[in-house]
Design an enzyme around this catalytic site. Structure first.
Site, mmCIF file in Angstrom:
data_model
loop_
_atom_site.group_PDB
_atom_site.id
_atom_site.type_symbol
_atom_site.label_atom_id
_atom_site.label_comp_id
_atom_site.label_asym_id
_atom_site.label_seq_id
_atom_site.Cartn_x
_atom_site.Cartn_y
_atom_site.Cartn_z
ATOM 1 C CG HIS A 1 -1.915 -1.118 1.239
ATOM 2 N ND1 HIS A 1 -3.075 -1.089 0.518
ATOM 3 C CD2 HIS A 1 -1.891 -2.317 1.868
ATOM 4 C CE1 HIS A 1 -3.749 -2.216 0.719
ATOM 5 N NE2 HIS A 1 -3.049 -2.988 1.523
ATOM 6 C CB CYS B 1 -32.326 5.015 21.200
ATOM 7 S SG CYS B 1 -32.723 4.330 22.822
ATOM 8 C CG HIS B 2 -29.576 5.380 18.056
ATOM 9 N ND1 HIS B 2 -28.781 6.194 18.838
ATOM 10 C CD2 HIS B 2 -29.415 4.123 18.552
ATOM 11 C CE1 HIS B 2 -28.164 5.456 19.752
ATOM 12 N NE2 HIS B 2 -28.537 4.197 19.603
ATOM 13 C CB CYS C 1 -26.486 -0.638 21.506
ATOM 14 S SG CYS C 1 -26.058 1.089 21.243
ATOM 15 N NE ARG D 1 -22.529 2.043 22.204
ATOM 16 C CZ ARG D 1 -22.987 2.605 23.323
ATOM 17 N NH1 ARG D 1 -22.565 3.806 23.675
ATOM 18 N NH2 ARG D 1 -23.838 1.991 24.092
ATOM 19 C CB CYS E 1 -4.259 -7.786 4.360
ATOM 20 S SG CYS E 1 -4.855 -6.791 2.984
#
Lengths: 107, 156, 278
Positions: free
Chosen positions: C86, C197-198, C239, C235, C128
């Site tokens: 890369h 909620c979101h 939740c 996360r 990779c």
């Protein structure tokens, strides 16, 4: 320390100039008050000492207790006087010392 | 914690105390100190040899009024003082009176730069953060600020 | 609005809206985010923002520094480094093979023809490692993986998320649909979906916390609560745990689909990773 601490010190400064220095270490700062999933106390392991010195003389230091946040951040200032290498060290409860040195030229 | 470790820590405290000069050695940050405003006040009083230390607006404490999370509360302390060999701030102590142990961090300064430091501390609940500045002549100035520590609905 | 009120409101409104949302024609779906697209940065306090704004002081960065060293280090039986393919991590041309890291995090997850599933940055790094470097996989939530995803996210700072997975001709469309279904599906003992909620209560208080729009553009994020960088899937697990649902595994199909769907919900939001949140 698993990750190298960060130190932000200018490469050069004018004599008499107030130089701001920021440091950020990488450490869990385990307080000794927490318990693991089995209910056993996780032993305390923190960085308890920080020091910034020039030619072996301490310019600024700190004594840390478990109430310092994980990944301790300490910022302070010095007056630029002499060119040379500034040494920054962090010492943990086992006496292990991590050192970072940086040069600053003063004109 | 092994004995070696605790000795190491005590050594550090002792070294720090010595650096602060005579009279100050009696400070005794007892490692068994209980968390309470009294314990923090006691530690403060010991800094100034038992006398009530003067509250001074020469110390500016910058702390959020409401900390988003008690695990990482940024704190900045500035002492309005010269930093010359004749007159300078020698130590800045930070106490958190509601934490399991009030001592948080002590900065050891020398006559260089300005008396302006920043760090991040843990606060277990809403409480006062007390700051004491020990000058090179042994005099002590103090100030404090309250921080509200919230418990989030999901960040907690 | 307190938690109880939210629950009550949800109970009253929830079912109808959920059904309506699920039955919408995906390709014509209106922006489900409301009038404004925003990340948790908007509702963070000045102190938390300051920690993110100053890359030097961002407490997640020492881990990223370590990953920068790993990126250039030869590893595995093939004795190859990331840089061998890369180029330098910040090389916009991406070395001689033209594989730049810039924009990767804004574009991912992408479709993996080998598994016929979405592949996110974490799984791509491990692909990779096993396929080219012939090295061991990083554990999903390990320091090395978090540092590396942080390092790669850093190369996409400010670049808007660019998913087109809602397009039926997009290879990710099936995963997008599955992710959308997951988003609107009630689960756990609290019987709540992501949208309660979101979507419905974004920007409102749940106790002392402002409900976010649930965007993924800041990950990996340094959460003050974690006192460490953490992945998007961590996360998700948090939740799910909060609504008393059984969390799915790191890198699971369920979370890959949800990640694919969230990348679409966040399209246009500039990347912030590694961000700092409460």
């Amino acid at each position: 320390m698993a990750n190298k601490p960060r130190v932000k010190l200018p490469k050069s400064a004018k004599a008499g100039e107030i130089v701001q220095i920021k440091t950020l270490a990488s450490h869990d700062m385990e307080t000794g008050n927490r318990k693991d999933k089995k209910g056993n106390k996780i032993p305390r392991l923190i960085l308890n000492k920080f020091s910034c010195s020039f030619k072996g003389e301490e310019l600024f230091g700190a004594t840390m207790h478990p109430s310092v946040s994980a990944n301790p951040y300490i910022a302070f200032s010095i007056t630029a006087k002499e060119s040379g290498t500034y040494d920054f060290t962090w010492t943990d409860d086992n006496g292990e010392v991590t050192k970072v040195s940086q040069d600053m030229s003063v004109s | 914690m092994s004995n070696t470790n605790s000795q190491l820590v005590r050594m550090d405290r002792r070294t720090a105390l010595k650096a602060a000069g005579a009279g100050f050695v009696a400070l005794g940050f007892a490692s068994t100190a209980h968390a309470s405003p009294e314990a923090a006040a006691e530690a403060l009083a010991k800094l100034s040899g038992g006398a009530a230390a003067a509250t001074s607006d020469k110390i500016t404490i910058s702390l959020p009024e409401i900390a988003e999370n008690g695990a990482t509360v940024p704190v900045g302390i500035t002492v309005d003082s010269p930093m010359t060999a004749a007159s300078y701030v020698k130590q800045i102590h930070v106490f958190a009176e509601g934490n399991p142990s009030p001592e948080t961090i002590t900065f050891n300064l020398t006559p260089t730069g300005t008396a302006d430091v920043n760090t991040r501390i843990r606060l277990s609940k809403t409480q006062n953060v007390l700051v004491a500045a020990v000058m090179n002549d042994g005099s002590v100035l103090t100030n404090k600020k309250e921080v509200k520590v919230t418990i989030g609905g999901c960040g907690g | 609005m307190n938690f109880k009120t939210i629950i009550t409101t949800i109970a009253v409104l929830g079912t109808g809206i959920t059904l309506a949302a699920c039955q919408m024609d995906a390709y014509q779906a209106p922006n489900p985010n409301g009038s404004e697209l925003w990340s948790g940065y908007k509702t963070a306090t000045a102190e938390t923002r300051a920690m993110q704004d100053d890359d030097f002081a961002n407490p997640g960065m020492p881990m990223v520094d370590s990953a920068a060293a790993l990126y250039n280090k030869k590893d595995g039986e093939a004795n190859m480094s990331c840089a061998d393919c890369h180029g330098a991590v910040d090389d916009p041309k991406g070395g001689s093979k033209g594989l730049p890291m810039k924009g990767v995090s804004a574009r991912y997850p992408v479709y993996d023809a080998d598994t016929k599933k979405p592949i996110n940055v974490e799984l791509r790094i491990n692909k990779c490692r096993t396929k080219y470097q012939k090295a061991k996989e990083y554990k999903y939530e390990s320091d090395a993986m978090l540092g590396m995803t942080g390092l790669i996210a850093l190369q996409s700072r400010g670049i808007p998320m660019m998913s087109t997975a809602d397009n039926p001709s997009d290879e990710l469309n099936a995963a997008w649909k599955a992710g959308e279904a997951f988003y609107y599906e009630r689960r756990g003992q609290l019987n709540m979906s992501c949208k309660h909620c979101h979507e419905d209560h974004q920007g409102e208080l749940i106790r002392a916390e402002v409900l976010s729009q649930g965007q993924s553009n800041g990950f990996p994020t340094y959460r003050l609560k974690w006192s460490k960088l953490g992945s998007l899937h961590r996360r998700f697990r948090g939740c799910n745990g909060n609504i008393r649902a059984e969390p799915y595994g790191y890198g699971s199909d369920e979370y890959l689909n949800l990640e694919t769907y969230l990348a679409w919900r966040g399209r246009g939001l500039p990347m912030e990773g590694p961000s700092v949140r409460k």
